[in-house]
Design an enzyme around this catalytic site. Sequence first.
Site, PDB file in Angstrom:
ATOM      1  N   MET A 128       5.737  -1.176   2.160  1.00 54.12           N
ATOM      2  CA  MET A 128       6.732  -2.068   1.558  1.00 54.12           C
ATOM      3  C   MET A 128       7.116  -1.533   0.180  1.00 54.12           C
ATOM      4  O   MET A 128       7.582  -2.283  -0.683  1.00 54.12           O
ATOM      5  CB  MET A 128       6.182  -3.496   1.465  1.00 54.12           C
ATOM      6  CG  MET A 128       5.897  -4.076   2.851  1.00 54.12           C
ATOM      7  SD  MET A 128       5.988  -5.852   2.937  1.00 54.12           S
ATOM      8  CE  MET A 128       4.683  -6.315   1.820  1.00 54.12           C
ATOM      9  N   GLY A 129       6.912  -0.227  -0.031  1.00 54.09           N
ATOM     10  CA  GLY A 129       7.292   0.382  -1.295  1.00 54.09           C
ATOM     11  C   GLY A 129       6.321   0.074  -2.412  1.00 54.09           C
ATOM     12  O   GLY A 129       5.182  -0.340  -2.182  1.00 54.09           O
ATOM     13  N   GLY A 184      -3.072   4.705  -3.007  1.00 55.02           N
ATOM     14  CA  GLY A 184      -3.500   4.349  -1.655  1.00 55.02           C
ATOM     15  C   GLY A 184      -2.488   4.843  -0.629  1.00 55.02           C
ATOM     16  O   GLY A 184      -2.846   5.428   0.400  1.00 55.02           O
ATOM     17  N   HIS A 185      -1.191   4.636  -0.936  1.00 56.56           N
ATOM     18  CA  HIS A 185      -0.142   5.132  -0.033  1.00 56.56           C
ATOM     19  C   HIS A 185      -0.133   6.659  -0.003  1.00 56.56           C
ATOM     20  O   HIS A 185       0.061   7.272   1.043  1.00 56.56           O
ATOM     21  CB  HIS A 185       1.238   4.647  -0.499  1.00 56.56           C
ATOM     22  CG  HIS A 185       1.418   3.164  -0.455  1.00 56.56           C
ATOM     23  ND1 HIS A 185       1.532   2.398  -1.585  1.00 56.56           N
ATOM     24  CD2 HIS A 185       1.499   2.303   0.595  1.00 56.56           C
ATOM     25  CE1 HIS A 185       1.689   1.135  -1.247  1.00 56.56           C
ATOM     26  NE2 HIS A 185       1.668   1.038   0.062  1.00 56.56           N
ATOM     27  N   GLY A 218      -3.877   1.223   5.532  1.00 55.75           N
ATOM     28  CA  GLY A 218      -5.041   1.156   4.654  1.00 55.75           C
ATOM     29  C   GLY A 218      -6.051   0.124   5.154  1.00 55.75           C
ATOM     30  O   GLY A 218      -5.680  -0.977   5.543  1.00 55.75           O
ATOM     31  N   SER A 260      -3.427  -1.824  -5.004  1.00 59.13           N
ATOM     32  CA  SER A 260      -2.541  -2.751  -4.313  1.00 59.13           C
ATOM     33  C   SER A 260      -1.255  -2.867  -5.116  1.00 59.13           C
ATOM     34  O   SER A 260      -1.279  -2.835  -6.358  1.00 59.13           O
ATOM     35  CB  SER A 260      -3.205  -4.129  -4.222  1.00 59.13           C
ATOM     36  OG  SER A 260      -2.239  -5.110  -3.927  1.00 59.13           O
ATOM     37  N   SER A 261      -0.152  -3.038  -4.413  1.00 61.92           N
ATOM     38  CA  SER A 261       1.130  -3.215  -5.103  1.00 61.92           C
ATOM     39  C   SER A 261       1.100  -4.474  -5.956  1.00 61.92           C
ATOM     40  O   SER A 261       1.851  -4.601  -6.919  1.00 61.92           O
ATOM     41  CB  SER A 261       2.262  -3.318  -4.080  1.00 61.92           C
ATOM     42  OG  SER A 261       2.237  -2.192  -3.246  1.00 61.92           O
TER      43      SER A 261
HETATM   44  O1  PAF Z   1       0.842  -3.332   4.572  1.00 56.35           O
HETATM   45  C1  PAF Z   1       2.069  -3.383   4.379  1.00 56.35           C
HETATM   46  O2  PAF Z   1       2.606  -2.795   3.430  1.00 56.35           O
HETATM   47  C2  PAF Z   1       2.934  -4.191   5.328  1.00 56.35           C
HETATM   48  O3  PAF Z   1       2.262  -5.319   5.777  1.00 56.35           O
HETATM   49  C3  PAF Z   1       3.478  -3.362   6.504  1.00 56.35           C
HETATM   50  C4  PAF Z   1       2.366  -2.868   7.401  1.00 56.35           C
HETATM   51  C5  PAF Z   1       4.283  -2.172   5.973  1.00 56.35           C
HETATM   52  C6  PAF Z   1       4.411  -4.230   7.349  1.00 56.35           C
HETATM   53  O4  PAF Z   1       5.471  -4.720   6.613  1.00 56.35           O
END
Ligand code: PAF
Length: 278
Positions: free
Chosen positions: A28-29, A34-35, A145, A183-184
Site C-alpha cells: 500500500m506504498g 520491510g518492503h 511480511g 510499519s507504514s
Molecule cells: O499488507 C498490505 O500492505 C496490504 O494489506 C496488502 C496485502 C497490500 C493488500 O492491500
Amino acid sequence: MTRIVRTRAELRTALGPAARPIGLVPTMGWLHDGHRALMARARSENATTVVTIFVNPRQFGDPADLARYPRNEARDLEICEAEGVDLVFAPSVDEVYPPGFDTTVTVGAIGRPLEGAARPGHFDGVATVVSILFGLVRAEHAYFGQKDAQQVAVIRRVAIDLAIPTEVIACPTIREPDGLAMSSRNVHLSPPERAAAPVLWRALVAAREAWARGERSGDALRVTMRVALAGEPLATAEYVSCADAATLAELEHVEGSALLSLAVRFGTTRLIDNEPLG
Ligand code: PAF
C-alpha cells in the site's frame, strides 16, 4: 529501469513478454525497509519483479484511518528503482474496482479472531484486493511480511480455496534497532510514543523467554505480555494472544508451535506485532 503502469490494460501488455518466474510484492506504498526486504527476496528468486502500490479502501473500516494513511508515490518509486523492481502497478481506485464491480471474497474462520475481531470486514477487503492482484499479475510467487501473520494465513487460505496458483511466501519481520517492527503506521507516532513503541517487542520477548524456560500455559504467556505492556503508560493493549499457529484459536496449553501476537494503541495509532514459538 523500473516501468510504472496504471491500468489493467497497460499491466497486461507489460507482462506479456515478461521473463518468468514473476515475483509479486503487493503493497500500500509508504515503502520501508520491510518492503525492501520483500523486493530483494522477490528479485533473488524471480526473473521479473512486480510491485503493486494501492491503498485499498475496502480494507479500512474507518474512513479517517484511510484518509490519514501515509502516501508518497515519488519516494516509493525511487525505492522500487533502487531495489531493481522491473514493473510497478499503481492503479486508481476505479481501475481496481471499476463501475459495476460487485464481488467480495468473504474470509472464513481464519479471519475472525484477533485483527478480524478488531477490524470487521478488514480481511474481506484484503482477500478481495489480493485475489484481483493475483488474477491480474498471475505471478508464480507473492511475498508478504510475517509481521501481518494473520494476513499471511488468510491469503494462503484464499489462494488454496480459490485455486490460485501463485505461491504465497512469508518473509521475516524487519525491525528497527530497538525492536520496533517496521510499519507504514510508525510515522504517525509522536516522539514520546515512538520511544514507547518497542514495548510490543519487549512483551513478545518476555513471553518467548518464559516459554523457553518451560512455561506452557497460554494464560501465563498472555499475562506475561500484559504485564510488560502495563509497564508502559502510553501503551493501551487491545489484545494479547497465544494461539495455535495454524488456526489462530487461543491455546490453554502450548504443545507444539504457537503464535504470540498483540495489538496496542498509542494515542490514535494502532500497532501490531507477533512472534512464532517453536
Ligand atoms: O499488507 C498490505 O500492505 C496490504 O494489506 C496488502 C496485502 C497490500 C493488500 O492491500
